[in-house]
Write an enzyme that holds these catalytic residues in place. Structure first.
Site, PDB file in Angstrom:
ATOM      1  CE  LYS A   1     -12.839  -4.834  -0.608  1.00 32.28           C
ATOM      2  NZ  LYS A   1     -11.913  -4.031   0.471  1.00 32.28           N
TER       3      LYS A   1
ATOM      4  CE  LYS B   1      -4.108  -1.618   0.918  1.00 32.32           C
ATOM      5  NZ  LYS B   1      -6.074  -2.094   1.280  1.00 32.32           N
TER       6      LYS B   1
ATOM      7  CE  LYS C   1      -5.238  -9.325  -2.940  1.00 32.95           C
ATOM      8  NZ  LYS C   1      -6.349  -8.528  -1.192  1.00 32.95           N
TER       9      LYS C   1
HETATM   10  P1  ATP Z   1      -7.628  -3.703  -1.107  1.00 37.95           P
HETATM   11  O1  ATP Z   1      -7.421  -4.126  -2.619  1.00 37.95           O
HETATM   12  O2  ATP Z   1      -8.375  -2.548  -1.709  1.00 37.95           O
HETATM   13  O3  ATP Z   1      -6.952  -4.437  -0.503  1.00 37.95           O
HETATM   14  P2  ATP Z   1      -8.818  -6.601  -1.334  1.00 37.95           P
HETATM   15  O4  ATP Z   1      -9.968  -6.316  -2.231  1.00 37.95           O
HETATM   16  O5  ATP Z   1      -7.829  -7.188  -0.354  1.00 37.95           O
HETATM   17  O6  ATP Z   1      -9.133  -5.256  -1.480  1.00 37.95           O
HETATM   18  P3  ATP Z   1     -10.070  -6.764   1.753  1.00 37.95           P
HETATM   19  O7  ATP Z   1     -10.673  -5.649   2.226  1.00 37.95           O
HETATM   20  O8  ATP Z   1      -8.473  -5.766   2.056  1.00 37.95           O
HETATM   21  O9  ATP Z   1     -10.272  -6.533  -0.035  1.00 37.95           O
HETATM   22  O10 ATP Z   1     -10.047  -7.581   1.883  1.00 37.95           O
HETATM   23  C1  ATP Z   1     -11.481  -8.689   2.829  1.00 37.95           C
HETATM   24  C2  ATP Z   1     -11.399 -10.332   2.754  1.00 37.95           C
HETATM   25  O11 ATP Z   1     -11.400 -10.464   1.845  1.00 37.95           O
HETATM   26  C3  ATP Z   1      -9.479 -10.714   3.241  1.00 37.95           C
HETATM   27  O12 ATP Z   1     -10.007 -11.455   4.428  1.00 37.95           O
HETATM   28  C4  ATP Z   1      -9.357 -11.083   2.721  1.00 37.95           C
HETATM   29  O13 ATP Z   1      -8.397 -12.134   2.963  1.00 37.95           O
HETATM   30  C5  ATP Z   1     -10.711 -11.678   1.670  1.00 37.95           C
HETATM   31  N1  ATP Z   1      -9.614 -11.443   0.231  1.00 37.95           N
HETATM   32  C6  ATP Z   1      -9.642 -10.637  -0.663  1.00 37.95           C
HETATM   33  N2  ATP Z   1      -9.070 -10.615  -2.014  1.00 37.95           N
HETATM   34  C7  ATP Z   1      -9.164 -11.950  -2.031  1.00 37.95           C
HETATM   35  C8  ATP Z   1      -8.838 -12.558  -3.432  1.00 37.95           C
HETATM   36  N3  ATP Z   1      -8.466 -12.611  -4.487  1.00 37.95           N
HETATM   37  N4  ATP Z   1      -8.666 -14.289  -3.248  1.00 37.95           N
HETATM   38  C9  ATP Z   1      -9.681 -14.896  -1.762  1.00 37.95           C
HETATM   39  N5  ATP Z   1     -10.021 -13.982  -0.726  1.00 37.95           N
HETATM   40  C10 ATP Z   1      -9.452 -12.547  -0.644  1.00 37.95           C
END
Ligand code: ATP
Ligand code: LTN
Length: 334
Positions: free
Chosen positions: A200, A115, A197
């Site tokens: 969002k 980040k 991965k």
């Molecule tokens: P950002 O990209 O804004 O950091 P993010 O998509 O990684 O967001 P988070 O809010 O950090 O989402 O994660 C929420 C939950 O979803 C956490 O438990 C995280 O481990 C899970 N998660 C996020 N991305 C994935 C993915 N690609 N596959 C499986 N689990 C995920």
């Protein structure tokens, strides 16, 4: 443990719109725990401001996320669904735990490094101590397990280290939490760069399926998913795109890798991608319908917000008072 019952905590940030990764890696697993555990599902809006947010937008997204928790199947009467910012014990415990966390530990956090690299103009102290607030979230509720996706494993490890360090000085104050990472879906990959991965905050909208995408959009995104130049539907490390689609298909339909490979043994990538798209769209449709229905019922959601914040406050304050006493803060005079 809380009042003799096993306890569970998890949360998501109210930034962006939830993706299929968030759903399959975390939210989908949450609904299985309500009988056996005292559960707390938090909208971690305090974590969200580690990255600059538009206030009106953050408020909207936080409410939308809370509504989505319910639409995805969490019964708000059995699961405590609330906003982090409504329970001040999160911030108070976080401060105390900051004093039990080493900078060397925080320096190793990969999410911070990622980040910080992404937001070079705003590498603030909150982004750095983010994992300490997360530890406070979890430890306040004496959580036994924390269901998350694979990327949060490191944050769970630092939480355990902080808790063990605190307990070694003051006795058994905190339950040591275990991560719960599902066997399937713990790491859904980007549809455009399958080595990364699904996230969002990805700038390419075709890389992620959003939970609110309509059927046509979902099918179109899967059709465009990056795969490889072969034509065989086979799970393999050197075929990350196809393997990711096999994973997604497997979770949405309940089929094993072998079953999926067999089912599509004589199909091309086009047919397979269409089948994956359709199965995902069918899985998301009832959630989208429920979400639309819930959004109309303002009083119902408002009541959940109020009642659950009170419940979360009750348990969180109980742990906080114990901790404050242990570290030597003066007693409150009533
Ligand atoms: P950002 O990209 O804004 O950091 P993010 O998509 O990684 O967001 P988070 O809010 O950090 O989402 O994660 C929420 C939950 O979803 C956490 O438990 C995280 O481990 C899970 N998660 C996020 N991305 C994935 C993915 N690609 N596959 C499986 N689990 C995920
Ligand atoms: N860092 C988590 C969100 C989060 C969380 C938590 C998850 C904040 N506090 C406590 C589980 C338990 C993320 O998904 N990015």
């Amino acid at each position: 443990m809380l009042d003799g019952k096993k306890s569970l905590f998890s949360g998501m940030q109210a930034t962006g719109t939830l993706t299929l990764g968030n759903y399959l890696g975390a939210l989908k697993n949450w609904v299985d725990f309500e009988e056996e555990y005292e559960t707390f599902y938090c909208v971690v809006d305090m974590h969200s401001i580690t990255v600059r947010q538009d206030p009106a937008e953050l408020r909207k997204r936080a409410r939308s996320l809370l509504t989505l928790y319910i639409a995805a199947g969490l019964n708000p009467e059995k699961n405590c669904i609330y906003y982090q910012s409504h329970v001040s014990a999160h911030a108070e415990l976080s401060w105390i735990l900051n004093c039990f966390t080493y900078m060397g530990e925080l320096n190793r956090m990969t999410q911070f490094k990622d980040k910080a690299a992404k937001h070079t103009d705003n590498i603030n102290a909150g982004l750095y101590t983010y994992p300490v607030l997360m530890a406070a979230d979890i430890l306040l509720f004496q959580s036994d397990i924390v269901p998350v996706g694979f990327d949060q494993k490191q944050h769970l490890e630092i939480t355990r280290d902080i808790a063990e360090r605190f307990n070694s000085v003051y006795g058994d104050v905190f339950t040591i939490p275990d991560p719960y990472i599902g066997k399937q879906g713990a790491k859904i990959m980007s549809l455009q760069e399958p080595e990364k991965k699904m996230s969002k905050s990805d700038e390419n909208p075709n890389a992620s399926i959003f939970l609110m995408d309509d059927t046509d959009t979902i099918i179109r995104k899967f059709k465009r998913a990056v795969t490889d130049s072969e034509s065989e539907i086979r799970y393999s490390e050197d075929k990350p795109g196809i393997s990711n689609l096999i994973d997604v298909y497997g979770i949405t339909t309940g089929k094993s890798v072998a079953e999926t490979e067999k089912e599509f043994a004589s199909s091309g990538y086009g047919d397979f991608k269409l089948a994956v798209g359709e199965s995902v769209a069918n899985m998301l449709k009832p959630i989208q319908d429920k979400y639309a229905e819930l959004q109309k019922d303002k009083d119902y959601i408002d009541n959940i917000i109020k009642v659950n914040a009170d419940k979360a406050n009750y348990y969180a304050t109980k742990t906080l008072r114990k901790v404050q006493k242990k570290v030597g803060f003066p007693e409150r005079i009533r």
